[in-house]
Enzyme design. Structure first.
Site, PDB file in Angstrom:
ATOM      1  N   SER A  22      47.847  41.396  40.553  1.00 24.80           N
ATOM      2  CA  SER A  22      47.775  40.439  41.658  1.00 24.80           C
ATOM      3  C   SER A  22      46.946  39.226  41.272  1.00 24.80           C
ATOM      4  O   SER A  22      46.246  39.237  40.265  1.00 24.80           O
ATOM      5  CB  SER A  22      47.159  41.098  42.899  1.00 24.80           C
ATOM      6  OG  SER A  22      45.810  41.404  42.627  1.00 24.80           O
ATOM      7  N   TYR A  26      40.203  33.689  42.941  1.00 25.94           N
ATOM      8  CA  TYR A  26      39.226  33.965  41.887  1.00 25.94           C
ATOM      9  C   TYR A  26      39.848  34.007  40.490  1.00 25.94           C
ATOM     10  O   TYR A  26      39.203  33.758  39.497  1.00 25.94           O
ATOM     11  CB  TYR A  26      38.576  35.325  42.166  1.00 25.94           C
ATOM     12  CG  TYR A  26      39.627  36.390  42.384  1.00 25.94           C
ATOM     13  CD1 TYR A  26      40.237  37.009  41.300  1.00 25.94           C
ATOM     14  CD2 TYR A  26      40.055  36.718  43.672  1.00 25.94           C
ATOM     15  CE1 TYR A  26      41.249  37.926  41.491  1.00 25.94           C
ATOM     16  CE2 TYR A  26      41.052  37.637  43.859  1.00 25.94           C
ATOM     17  CZ  TYR A  26      41.654  38.240  42.769  1.00 25.94           C
ATOM     18  OH  TYR A  26      42.669  39.147  42.939  1.00 25.94           O
ATOM     19  N   VAL A  29      44.320  39.897  38.381  1.00 24.03           N
ATOM     20  CA  VAL A  29      43.980  41.280  38.072  1.00 24.03           C
ATOM     21  C   VAL A  29      45.118  41.913  37.267  1.00 24.03           C
ATOM     22  O   VAL A  29      46.287  41.762  37.614  1.00 24.03           O
ATOM     23  CB  VAL A  29      43.726  42.103  39.353  1.00 24.03           C
ATOM     24  CG1 VAL A  29      43.354  43.543  38.994  1.00 24.03           C
ATOM     25  CG2 VAL A  29      42.635  41.480  40.198  1.00 24.03           C
ATOM     26  N   ASP A 146      34.039  41.240  53.483  1.00 23.15           N
ATOM     27  CA  ASP A 146      35.476  40.997  53.404  1.00 23.15           C
ATOM     28  C   ASP A 146      36.252  42.308  53.394  1.00 23.15           C
ATOM     29  O   ASP A 146      37.186  42.475  52.616  1.00 23.15           O
ATOM     30  CB  ASP A 146      35.804  40.157  52.157  1.00 23.15           C
ATOM     31  CG  ASP A 146      37.207  39.553  52.213  1.00 23.15           C
ATOM     32  OD1 ASP A 146      37.751  39.425  53.330  1.00 23.15           O
ATOM     33  OD2 ASP A 146      37.757  39.232  51.144  1.00 23.15           O
TER      34      ASP A 146
END
EC number: 2.7.11.22
Lengths: 400, 295
Positions: A22, A26, A29, A146
């Protein structure tokens, strides 16, 4: 050093990249397998440099620094384990243990092809493990900030692990008010009312509101408060999340000064009163209890109490998690003491125990499995939308 | 809170015995024997004072809080436990440590601001943020990403309420904590031991009108009082101090450790007398220039 930074560890010498999982604001992954004697599967998070294709060191972002430091410091069976951190060629790689599932994917699986409730026992075990991880974080003065289904990992052995500490922060004696640090905190559907109302000094209680929302979503298979995010305007002022607050009030009713004494001190309190003035429905809220009973009925959980239904204890827990006043809301520690977890024996530490449901494996795409090059198609922001832009990281599922 | 320190990387990986610390440093020196012989350096505490002055100079115009400064000092101390100083440009390490510490302590500064202050205050020749960015990688890598620091300030705040310290006592204790970063104490003792030492010294020494000047003689007196706590009898001391001594004797606090910290501070104040900025500056400049580390 002054002939340049040279890494002691190299990603490609230690791991074989299996595929891409994904991406977000940021970075990306990847799924990986151990190499050269390292065994097992891993998830490697690669932080992208501030600017794509950055050829120079430009300083690491504060959130990456936070996540690296927290991942190194924390260790608990219900928090995703960090194997190591590799700094190589201007990139940062955090290597995590691999988890086959996450709650978003599990909820999704139960929605398709037709709706089928998650077994009550599975939900109880998930919640129990989630809260244990949260107790650990809060005891160590870490707020997650989060929590959402996509950030709660589940291994194939049924172990629940809190992931993505990208927004997490230490909350003792912050040098700056926690508010001023970041513009956006917590995906909107799981955002606590005190945050929606502009609180500047929020507390770990925001994580427990999120747990309440996740509990509700596991039961109903749909987000309980599915609001639309108001975007920041051109002046970069943080907008009042009117629609989200409305969704909450439609079920929970208006918060009152009796139940929540500090309510009128909230910066966005005037907005709240305005909200009520313009909307008759908000004066006839559904009520959480009705929502809960409908949910049990729709998903064919037996009425009454027992192992196969969340029962009245489940309602009581949910109600105390979705408490408006953050000071009255259950703490993670108290939540674990709730009768919901005690009446029919201790929950299993394997959330799949006694469940016959087979969940699909995490989707891993092959299109990009060179972790070292950052300029392949798809790594640019234009290639894939950021999580933040679509409001919900369901993209992973849509891709498939 | 306590639990978070006991499981912390600070306690597990960055707290040593004196012997361990000496051994680590010996190993490092041995591996760089030639360099070490070629470029003698002042006492480590003098260097620490010099570094502190340099860091403060950068921090002042940026209005950086004390705790971030303290974190930067610890980063520098940890770093030079792993990397021979004569292989580095200390000015760059200081600027980078400060930049990193500010992010960790939630008071981030833009890398360009830090660079500008470094150039202005430290008279450095590097002129590129990428230098700091690269040094940041080195710093984090040498510290194994173990960046969370537990400081004694938080323990002191708790002690202050418990013992109802006066404002002056608290200020004195606070400044003693500031001073301990100039020694190896942060690598040797838990933050609460440092806080207790600081509080104890502050109460025994009593802040005088003359300000917060600490001196060796005063601390030596304090040490004697502490000796009484060890012996279990303290006579002739004032009520307040007596109460503290009693509390110390009854608590699980390691009195030996408090004594050790006190001694360490005494010798810091003694050696401070012979400190000169210039010696440190010149001796550092010697190896930096000769080896072209500022390029």
């Amino acid at each position: 050093m002054f002939t340049g930074y040279s890494t002691k560890k190299r990603v490609n010498e230690r791991y074989k990249i299996v595929g891409f999982i994904s991406s977000g604001t940021y970075g990306r992954v990847y799924k990986a397998e151990g190499k050269n004697g390292r065994v097992g599967e891993f998830a490697i998070k690669k932080f992208k440099p501030d600017k794509e294709g950055e050829l120079q060191y430009s300083g690491i972002s504060q959130s990456a620094i936070r996540e690296m430091a927290l991942c190194t410091e924390l260790s608990h069976p219900n928090v995703v384990h960090t194997v190591e951190i590799i700094l190589e060629d201007k990139c940062i790689f955090i290597v995590f243990e691999y988890a086959e599932h996450d709650l978003l994917q599990i909820i999704h699986h139960h929605n398709q092809p037709q709706r089928q409730a998650i077994p009550a026992r599975t939900i109880k075990s998930i919640l129990y493990q989630l809260l244990q991880g949260l107790v650990y974080l809060h005891r160590n003065w870490v707020m997650h900030r989060d929590l959402k289904p996509a950030n709660i990992m589940v291994t194939s052995a049924g172990k629940v692990k809190i992931g993505d500490l990208g927004l997490a922060r230490l909350f003792y004696k912050p040098l700056q008010s926690l508010f001023s640090g970041d513009k956006v905190v917590v995906t909107i559907w799981y955002r606590a009312p005190e945050l929606l109302l502009g609180s500047r000094h929020y507390t770990p209680a925001v994580d427990l509101w999120a747990v309440g929302c996740i509990f509700a979503e596991l039961l109903s298979l749909r987000p309980i408060f599915k609001g639309e995010e108001a975007k920041m305007d051109s002046k970069k002022t943080v907008p009042f999340q009117r629609n989200q607050m409305q969704k909450i009030v439609e079920i929970m009713g208006m918060p009152s000064k009796d139940r929540w004494p500090l309510l009128s001190a909230m910066p966005e309190y005037p907005q709240l009163t305005q909200l009520a003035a313009g909307n008759a429905r908000l004066h006839r809220p559904q009520g959480l209890e009705v929502w809960y009973q409908n949910c049990l009925k729709n998903n064919q959980y037996p009425s009454g109490s027992g192992l196969d239904t969340p029962g009245p204890e489940g309602f009581s827990l949910l109600q105390q998690l979705l408490e408006y006043d953050p000071q009255k809301r259950l703490t993670a520690e108290n939540a674990l003491q709730h009768p919901y977890f005690a009446v029919h024996g201790k929950p299993s530490d394997n959330c799949f125990e006694d469940s016959k449901i087979k969940y699909p494996h995490r989707r891993v795409s092959q299109e990009d499995n060179d972790i070292r090059t950052s300029s392949l198609p798809g790594t640019k922001r234009s290639g894939l939308p950021d999580d933040s832009l679509i409001g919900r990281p369901a993209k992973r599922l849509k891709e498939g | 809170m306590a639990s978070s320190y006991w499981d912390s990387t600070q306690r597990r990986f960055w707290t040593f015995t004196k012997q361990q610390l000496a051994l680590e440093r010996k190993k490092l020196e041995e591996s760089e024997r030639n360099l070490v012989n070629m470029y003698p350096l002042p006492d480590r505490r003098h260097l620490s004072i010099y570094f502190y002055h340099q860091l403060s100079k950068m921090a002042r115009p940026l209005v950086i809080r004390q705790q971030a400064l303290a974190t930067a000092q610890i980063y520098v101390r940890r770093f030079y436990l792993k990397v021979e100083i004569r292989r580095t440009n200390p000015a760059l390490v200081l600027a980078t440590a400060l930049y990193l510490a500010c992010k960790m302590e939630e008071c981030p500064q833009h890398i360009r601001m830090v660079l500008a202050e470094a150039r202005h205050c430290l008279d450095t020749s590097f002129n590129d943020v990428s230098k700091i960015g690269e040094c940041e990688f080195t710093l984090i890598s040498e510290m194994n990403s173990q960046l969370i620091i537990h400081h004694p300030y938080r323990s002191l705040a708790e002690l202050q309420t418990q013992f109802q310290l006066t404002q002056e006592e608290n200020a004195l204790a606070w400044s003693i904590i500031n001073d301990h970063y100039l020694t190896d104490l942060p690598l040797l003792h838990a933050p609460h031991v440092i806080a207790i030492t600081a509080m104890f010294l502050a109460v025994v020494l009593k802040p005088t009108q003359g300000g917060l000047q600490m001196h060796a003689a005063g601390v030596a007196n304090a040490l004697q009082t502490l000796g009484n706590a060890r012996g279990g009898s303290a006579q002739g001391t004032q009520n307040r101090v007596q109460k503290l001594v009693d509390w110390l004797a009854e608590s699980t606090v390691d009195i030996e450790a408090v004594v050790e910290c006190t001694q360490e501070l005494i010798s810091l104040y003694e050696i401070w007398e012979s400190y000169t900025d210039k010696t440190c500056k010149d001796q550092i400049a010697k190896f930096v220039k000769a080896r072209g580390l500022d390029k």
